[in-house]
Design an enzyme around this catalytic site. Structure first.
Site, mmCIF file in Angstrom:
data_model
loop_
_atom_site.group_PDB
_atom_site.id
_atom_site.type_symbol
_atom_site.label_atom_id
_atom_site.label_comp_id
_atom_site.label_asym_id
_atom_site.label_seq_id
_atom_site.Cartn_x
_atom_site.Cartn_y
_atom_site.Cartn_z
ATOM 1 N N CYS A 69 22.417 10.042 48.374
ATOM 2 C CA CYS A 69 23.549 10.330 49.252
ATOM 3 C C CYS A 69 23.392 9.577 50.566
ATOM 4 O O CYS A 69 22.313 9.478 51.121
ATOM 5 C CB CYS A 69 23.726 11.815 49.530
ATOM 6 N N ARG A 83 19.993 3.738 48.129
ATOM 7 C CA ARG A 83 19.531 5.121 48.017
ATOM 8 C C ARG A 83 19.955 5.753 46.698
ATOM 9 O O ARG A 83 19.451 6.820 46.339
ATOM 10 C CB ARG A 83 20.087 5.942 49.188
ATOM 11 N N TRP A 124 25.274 11.348 45.438
ATOM 12 C CA TRP A 124 24.427 11.486 44.260
ATOM 13 C C TRP A 124 24.548 12.935 43.819
ATOM 14 O O TRP A 124 24.192 13.843 44.559
ATOM 15 C CB TRP A 124 22.981 11.132 44.607
ATOM 16 N N ASN A 166 25.223 15.627 53.317
ATOM 17 C CA ASN A 166 24.022 15.409 52.518
ATOM 18 C C ASN A 166 23.216 16.697 52.492
ATOM 19 O O ASN A 166 23.166 17.419 53.492
ATOM 20 C CB ASN A 166 23.138 14.309 53.124
ATOM 21 N N GLY A 167 22.539 16.966 51.383
ATOM 22 C CA GLY A 167 21.708 18.158 51.291
ATOM 23 C C GLY A 167 22.295 19.167 50.324
ATOM 24 O O GLY A 167 23.150 18.840 49.485
ATOM 25 N N GLU A 197 1.671 4.932 36.821
ATOM 26 C CA GLU A 197 2.659 4.217 37.625
ATOM 27 C C GLU A 197 3.364 3.145 36.800
ATOM 28 O O GLU A 197 4.579 2.952 36.912
ATOM 29 C CB GLU A 197 1.985 3.607 38.855
ATOM 30 N N LYS A 238 7.399 2.995 36.160
ATOM 31 C CA LYS A 238 8.234 1.837 36.464
ATOM 32 C C LYS A 238 9.100 1.454 35.272
ATOM 33 O O LYS A 238 10.287 1.160 35.406
ATOM 34 C CB LYS A 238 7.355 0.640 36.877
ATOM 35 N N GLU A 268 11.881 4.019 34.722
ATOM 36 C CA GLU A 268 12.914 4.004 35.754
ATOM 37 C C GLU A 268 13.960 2.927 35.526
ATOM 38 O O GLU A 268 15.155 3.171 35.738
ATOM 39 C CB GLU A 268 12.264 3.800 37.127
ATOM 40 N N HIS A 309 -7.297 12.728 21.545
ATOM 41 C CA HIS A 309 -7.096 14.175 21.684
ATOM 42 C C HIS A 309 -5.626 14.551 21.502
ATOM 43 O O HIS A 309 -5.123 15.432 22.198
ATOM 44 C CB HIS A 309 -7.618 14.646 23.040
ATOM 45 N N LYS A 320 16.908 6.485 45.839
ATOM 46 C CA LYS A 320 15.766 5.932 46.567
ATOM 47 C C LYS A 320 15.080 6.980 47.413
ATOM 48 O O LYS A 320 13.862 7.052 47.470
ATOM 49 C CB LYS A 320 16.238 4.774 47.461
#
Length: 601
Positions: free
Chosen positions: A2, A27, A75, A99-100, A477, A481, A484, A500, A596
Site C-alpha cells: 500500500c 511496494r 494491497w 494504509n494499515g 534464502e 527467492k 517469490e 529424515h 515490498k
C-alpha cells in the site's frame, strides 16, 4: 505494501499524484486510485490492476488550478482486489485513503449501519470516511469530526482525508504506519507513505510519529498530539530520482544484484579499519554485559538472522536464539536479563518486527536495529541502529538488502568477538571482509552459464535447496527467492536432513540445488548429494570442485574463508532465480501477491 500520496498546490495535481504512486509501485499493489478537489468540485478515479490502467482512465483529465489531491496503491487485506475495494473510498462529500488495518472496523461499521449508513466495499477503510461524516453532521466542525474519528479507531493506520466541508485542507493521522509531510520553495505541500514518493518534489520533510495528526493547506502544516499543536522538525530531502532508472538492465532486481559489490563497499566505509571493526553508532558500554542475543525478523531478514546466529555463537561465543517476528509477539516471550534484542528489517516498517521490538523495549533488554531506511519506525524505536546502506531497493524480492544485512551482522559479530577470538582468527576475518566486494562481482561467464542452464528448470514438481552450517540458511534464502519470483514450489533443507523424510519425494522431476562449499563440510555435503543422485534427482551443484554426479555445475572460486563462498553463492542463487523467472515470462520486480514493505500483520 500500500502506498499513499497527497498534494496541496497549483501544480498539475493528477500528474503529481500519479508520479508519486509510480515511485511506490515497488511496494506491491493490486489497485490504485486518486481523488482531487478544486473549484470545480471533487473528481475521483479508481482502477484494479496496474497503475497504467489508472493512467489510461485519467488521460483526458487535467487539474492545473489550485487544489488538493490524494492517491493510493492498495494491497488487499480486507476484500477482493477489485475497483470497488480500491481507494480512495467515498462518503457523501468526502474521500479517504488509508494504509494499515482498522481492527475494530466491524464494530464501527455495525454502529453506522444501525444509523442508516450504507457501505459499498468490503474494506475496513470505508468505515473511516462514514464515521467522519457522521461526526461532522453532529459537530459541524470538520477538524473536530476528524479528531473524533481517529479517536474511535483501533489498529494501525496512516490516513489522508479530503472533504467538501473543508475544501482547502487535507486531514492526516498516523498510528503504526509511516507517513511523511514535505514542502517546497513554492509553499506546495507533499505527503507520502515513503520518502520515495517525495524525492524531486519536496525540499524539506518531517517524519510523523505515532499519535500525530493534523491538517495541511497551502504552505502550512499543522500537527497535533493529544489536542496540542506542536512544531514539527523539518529536515532536508536531498536525494534525486536517478536511483529509479534501470540503467540498461532488464529488471531492477538484476540491476540490484549487480550493485551488490558497490553497496557492500559502502556498508564497510568507516567501519572496516586496517586491523579491526569500528561502529561509531555503538558505545563500548552498549555491548557490555550481554549474556544472550535474540534475533527477530521476517522473510529474507529472518534468513539473515539464522545465518548470523552461526556467526555470533562461533565468533563471539554468546548464546543466540532466532525468532520469527510474527510469532514472537504472541508467545508471551521471556526475555532474560542481559539480552541484546536485534531486529532486522529492510524497510524499517515491517509491522510484526516493529511490534516485537516494542515488546522488547518494555523489558530490560537492550535493542538494536539492522535496517536500510533511516528515520523509519524501527530505527526511531530501537535504542541504536546500524544502517546497512544498501540504497533504495526497487525489486520486491530482496537482494542487496540481504547482502548488506549479512555483512553488517558479520562485522558486529567480530566486534563482539574481538575478546574471545584468537588474534589469528580475527585477522583472517578482517582479510576476508576486504574480499567480499570482489566475491560479489557478477562474472559475465557465470551469468551466461546460468542463463543457458536455467531452461532445464522450468517444469517438474519442485525444488530442494540444500546446504550445511551457515549455508543452510542460505539454502532457505535461495528457495524463497525462487518461490517469490518464479511461483515454483521450493524448500530449503539442511543437507543432513534429507534422509529424515524429504528424500521420499526424490525422483528425476525433483530438482535439487546443492550448496557445496569447499571450506565447510564438503565431504559431508558430497555424501548427502550422492544419496540423492542414487535416487535419480536432477542435481545442480554450486561448488568450486568438479562433481561428476551433478547434472549441472555452477563453479565458484576457490577461497580460504567460508564467508567468501557464502557471498559468492548468494549471488549465484539470486541469478538462478532471476533467469528461471524471466524464462517463465514473469514480472520479476513486482511478483504477484507480494509487497515490498509489509506494514500489516
Amino acid at each position: 505494501m500500500c502506498g499513499i500520496v497527497g498534494y496541496v498546490g497549483e501544480g498539475e495535481k493528477k500528474e503529481i499524484l500519479l508520479s508519486g504512486l509510480r515511485e511506490l509501485e515497488y511496494r506491491g499493489y493490486d489497485s490504485a486510485g486518486i481523488a482531487l478537489m478544486d473549484q470545480a468540485g471533487i473528481h475521483h478515479f479508481k482502477a484494479a490492476g496496474k497503475l497504467s490502467y489508472l493512467e489510461a482512465k485519467t488521460a483526458e483529465f487535467t487539474s492545473a488550478s489550485f487544489g488538493i489531491g490524494i492517491g493510493h496503491t492498495r494491497w488487499a487485506t480486507h476484500g477482493k482486489p477489485n475497483e470497488i475495494n480500491a481507494h480512495p473510498h467515498l462518503g457523501k462529500y468526502s474521500f479517504v485513503v488509508h494504509n494499515g488495518i482498522i481492527e475494530n472496523y466491524q464494530e464501527l461499521k455495525g454502529r453506522l449501519q444501525k444509523k442508516g449508513v450504507s457501505f459499498l466495499s468490503q474494506t475496513d477503510t470505508e468505515v473511516i470516511v462514514h464515521l467522519f461524516e457522521y461526526y461532522n453532521e453532529i459537530h459541524t466542525d470538520p477538524f473536530c469530526a476528524f479528531e473524533k474519528t481517529i479517536g474511535d479507531l483501533q489498529g494501525a493506520y496512516a490516513i489522508l482525508l479530503i472533504t467538501k466541508a473543508s475544501p482547502n485542507h487535507i486531514f492526516f493521522a498516523k498510528e503504526g504506519s509511516p507517513l511523511i509531510l514535505g514542502t517546497d520553495a513554492q509553499n506546495h505541500v507533499y505527503i507520502g507513505s515513503s520518502d520515495a514518493a517525495l524525492i524531486g518534489k519536496a525540499h524539506t520533510v518531517t517524519y510523523l510519529e505515532d499519535g500525530q495528526y493534523g491538517r495541511v493547506y497551502k504552505g502550512a502544516l499543522e500537527i497535533f498530539v493529544q489536542g496540542k499543536q506542536i512544531l514539527p522538525p523539518m529536515v532536508p530531502l536531498q536525494r534525486n530520482t536517478l536511483y529509479a532508472q534501470k540503467e540498461g538492465y532488464r529488471f531492477f532486481m538484476e540491476k540490484e544484484i549487480y550493485e551488490q559489490s558497490s553497496v557492500l563497499s559502502n556498508a564497510m566505509l568507516g567501519r572496516l579499519r586496517e586491523k579491526d571493526i569500528f561502529f561509531e553508532e555503538i558505545t563500548p558500554s552498549f555491548l557490555s554485559h550481554i549474556s544472550h542475543i535474540t534475533f527477530c525478523a521476517c522473510g529474507t531478514s529472518y534468513h539473515a538472522a539464522l545465518s548470523a546466529a552461526y556467526l555470533f555463537e562461533r565468533l563471539a561465543q554468546v548464546s543466540t536464539s532466532v525468532e520469527i517476528a510474527s510469532e514472537f509477539r504472541y508467545k508471551k516471550p521471556y526475555i532474560q536479563e542481559g539480552t541484546l534484542f536485534i531486529v532486522i528489517s529492510q524497510s524499517g516498517e515491517t509491522a510484526d518486527t516493529l511490534e516485537a521490538l516494542k515488546r522488547a523495549k518494555r523489558s530490560t533488554a537492550k535493542t538494536l536495529a539492522i535496517c536500510n531506511v533511516d528515520n523509519s519506525s524501527i530505527v526511531r524505536t530501537a535504542d541504536t541502529t546500524l544502517l546497512t546502506r544498501a540504497g533504495i531497493e526497487k525489486g520486491v524480492a530482496s537482494t542487496k538488502a540481504f547482502a548488506t544485512q549479512m555483512l553488517v551482522l558479520w562485522m558486529l559479530a567480530l566486534e563482539m568477538g574481538k575478546e574471545t577470538m584468537t588474534s589469528t582468527e580475527y585477522a583472517e576475518n578482517i582479510r576476508a571482509l576486504r574480499k567480499i566486494p570482489t566475491a560479489t562481482q557478477v562474472s559475465t561467464e557465470t551469468h551466461e552459464r546460468i542463463q543457458r542452464l536455467s531452461k532445464r528448470y522450468l517444469h517438474g514438481h519442485g525444488f530442494f535447496f540444500i546446504g550445511r552450517d551457515i549455508f543452510y540458511p542460505l539454502a532457505l534464502e535461495g528457495a524463497l527467492k525462487l518461490k517469490e519470483i518464479s511461483y515454483l514450489h521450493a524448500e530449503g533443507y539442511p543437507s543432513g536432513e534429507m534422509k529424515h523424510g524429504p528424500i521420499a519425494l526424490v525422483d528425476s522431476e525433483l530438482f535439487t540445488i546443492c550448496l557445496m562449499p569447499k571450506t565447510t563440510l564438503y565431504e559431508k555435503n558430497r555424501s548427502n548429494v550422492e544419496e540423492l543422485s542414487a535416487r535419480d534427482a536432477t542435481i545442480c551443484a554450486i561448488t568450486p570442485e568438479p562433481f561428476s554426479l551433478a547434472d549441472d555445475l555452477i563453479y565458484t572460486k576457490h577461497t580460504e574463508h567460508p564467508m567468501c563462498e557464502f557471498f559468492e553463492m548468494m549471488v549465484v542463487l539470486q541469478l538462478l532465480s532471476l533467469e528461471i523467472a524471466i524464462r517463465l515470462g514473469n514480472d520479476v520486480d513486482m511478483p504477484r501477491n507480494l509487497a515490498k514493505s509489509v506494514t500489516v500483520e
